[in-house]
Scaffold this motif. Structure first.
Motif, short mmCIF file in Angstrom:
data_model
loop_
_atom_site.label_atom_id
_atom_site.label_comp_id
_atom_site.label_asym_id
_atom_site.label_seq_id
_atom_site.Cartn_x
_atom_site.Cartn_y
_atom_site.Cartn_z
N ASP A 148 0.83 -1.21 0.00
CA ASP A 148 0.00 0.00 0.00
C ASP A 148 0.86 1.25 0.00
OD1 ASP A 148 -2.54 -1.24 -0.04
OD2 ASP A 148 -2.35 -1.72 2.10
N GLN A 149 2.04 1.14 -0.58
CA GLN A 149 3.00 2.24 -0.62
C GLN A 149 2.95 2.93 -1.97
OE1 GLN A 149 5.46 3.16 1.99
NE2 GLN A 149 5.12 4.93 0.68
N GLY A 205 -7.08 7.50 -1.14
CA GLY A 205 -6.91 6.33 -2.00
C GLY A 205 -6.40 5.11 -1.25
N GLY A 206 -6.23 5.23 0.07
CA GLY A 206 -5.80 4.10 0.89
C GLY A 206 -4.33 3.77 0.75
N GLY A 237 -10.39 13.68 -9.11
CA GLY A 237 -9.94 12.90 -10.25
C GLY A 237 -8.71 12.06 -9.97
N GLN A 238 -7.80 12.58 -9.15
CA GLN A 238 -6.60 11.81 -8.84
C GLN A 238 -6.90 10.64 -7.90
OE1 GLN A 238 -4.11 15.37 -7.90
NE2 GLN A 238 -2.61 14.36 -9.20
N VAL A 239 -7.85 10.80 -7.00
CA VAL A 239 -8.27 9.67 -6.17
C VAL A 239 -8.84 8.57 -7.06
CG1 VAL A 239 -9.84 8.89 -4.36
CG2 VAL A 239 -8.73 11.12 -4.16
N ALA A 240 -9.63 8.97 -8.05
CA ALA A 240 -10.17 7.97 -8.99
C ALA A 240 -9.05 7.26 -9.72
CB ALA A 240 -11.11 8.66 -9.98
N GLY A 241 -7.98 7.98 -10.07
CA GLY A 241 -6.84 7.35 -10.72
C GLY A 241 -6.17 6.33 -9.83
N LEU A 242 -6.04 6.65 -8.54
CA LEU A 242 -5.47 5.69 -7.59
C LEU A 242 -6.38 4.48 -7.45
CD1 LEU A 242 -4.32 8.21 -4.83
CD2 LEU A 242 -2.87 7.08 -6.52
#
Length: 332
Positions: free
Chosen positions: A34-35, A310-311, A263-268
């Protein structure tokens, strides 16, 4: 996975898309845990000799061009290092002068900080000897995007042969750089089948890093009135890239955030594991008009918050506790 399977996955939505994202996240977890990786970018110049139809930095445009000095690059590297960010990315338009200026800065950074920072370059096409020089002075990695693997589209939008770009990528590989490349999703004239070709081509290059970025129309370009690349297709391209290149670093690019909030969270969530923080001096940020003058500029707090949503762990020293004093103001 073959091309037809890639093409089919690029079009999935709903439950099938969620299943695709779960598979991509599972592969990311298998190889990276998760890194995530946080990069700090310094945009060395907005000058460029190219005329790419999609880029507002194209040589035909008149605006406040700038070129940082080696001193400014070294000072920016200190700021990146002080923030706990492990990767310094030096990015800029394609001009010959960056070979000398960046090379001088890398020597000084290595003398001062040793190899505590990975140095990643994004400076466009150069000769094999120039790449060798940059490698010899201490650069580790290089990103050179092919943007489209379709020869006709490459000629139409970039005005020179795709083979020249591929030869430059091969030079970087031969010099033992860690190499990145990638595609533009929704480049005008591109079909879904051609996007599938792009992703298969990326796999054939054996890349260490690979991006899929949505096309963003920008003012003062021939494509200013074209529609944006499809957001969901871009996310699917990220997920498919993770399947095709499971050990590669894949960014959640700032263009996703410009496209929509979160949008970047969605990418993650689609399998990406890199985010880039902007460390360009404030006085120059507005003169680097990638994606247009109203681009989304990623700060350190935003990056850490996005990764947590994004965890993923940021890998920064003490995470947010490293952000303090005047540095906090510079990075927000």
């Amino acid at each position: 996975m073959n091309k037809n399977e890639v093409k089919e996955l690029l079009g999935v939505r709903g439950a099938e898309q969620e299943a695709l994202f779960r598979l991509a996240r599972g592969l990311r977890r298998q190889h990276f845990g998760d890194q995530a990786v946080v990069r700090g970018v310094v945009e060395v110049t907005s000058a460029c000799v190219r005329s790419c139809t999609y880029c507002p930095m194209r040589v035909e445009n008149q605006f406040g061009r700038y070129l940082l000095t080696s001193d400014e690059l070294v000072e920016s590297a200190r700021r990146v290092f002080a923030s706990g960010v492990p990767v310094l990315s030096i990015q800029g338009g394609e001009i010959p002068k960056t070979t000398k200026i960046v090379g001088e800065a890398i020597r000084r950074i290595r003398d001062e900080l040793g190899h505590q920072l990975e140095i990643l370059l994004v400076l466009g096409d150069k000769s094999h000897d120039e790449y060798r020089h940059l490698k010899d002075v201490g650069a580790d990695s290089y990103i050179l995007k092919f943007e489209t693997s379709i020869e006709e589209l490459h000629e139409r939008h970039r005005f020179y042969p795709l083979a020249d770009r591929v030869a430059a990528i091969k030079s970087l590989t031969d010099l033992n750089f860690k190499v990145g490349s990638g595609t533009i999703v929704g480049l005008p004239g591109q079909t879904v089948e051609q996007l599938a070709d792009d992703l298969m081509f990326a796999r054939s290059l054996g890349l260490d890093m690979c991006s899929a970025s949505p096309f963003i129309p920008a003012k003062n370009t021939p494509l200013a009135n074209e529609p944006m690349g499809d957001f969901q297709t871009t996310l699917n391209a990220i997920a498919v890239t993770r399947i095709l290149l499971p050990k590669s670093l894949i960014p959640a690019v700032s263009a996703l955030q410009k496209y929509q909030a979160g949008g970047q969270v969605a990418g993650l969530d689609a399998g990406a594991n890199v985010i880039t923080v902007n460390f360009t001096p404030n006085k120059d940020q507005s003169d680097y008009p990638i994606y247009g003058a109203d681009r989304f500029v990623v700060g350190l707090r935003h990056a850490i918050h996005t990764l947590k949503r994004g965890g993923l762990a940021s890998g920064l020293i003490d995470d947010a506790n490293t952000i303090r004093g005047s540095l906090a103001e510079a990075c927000t």
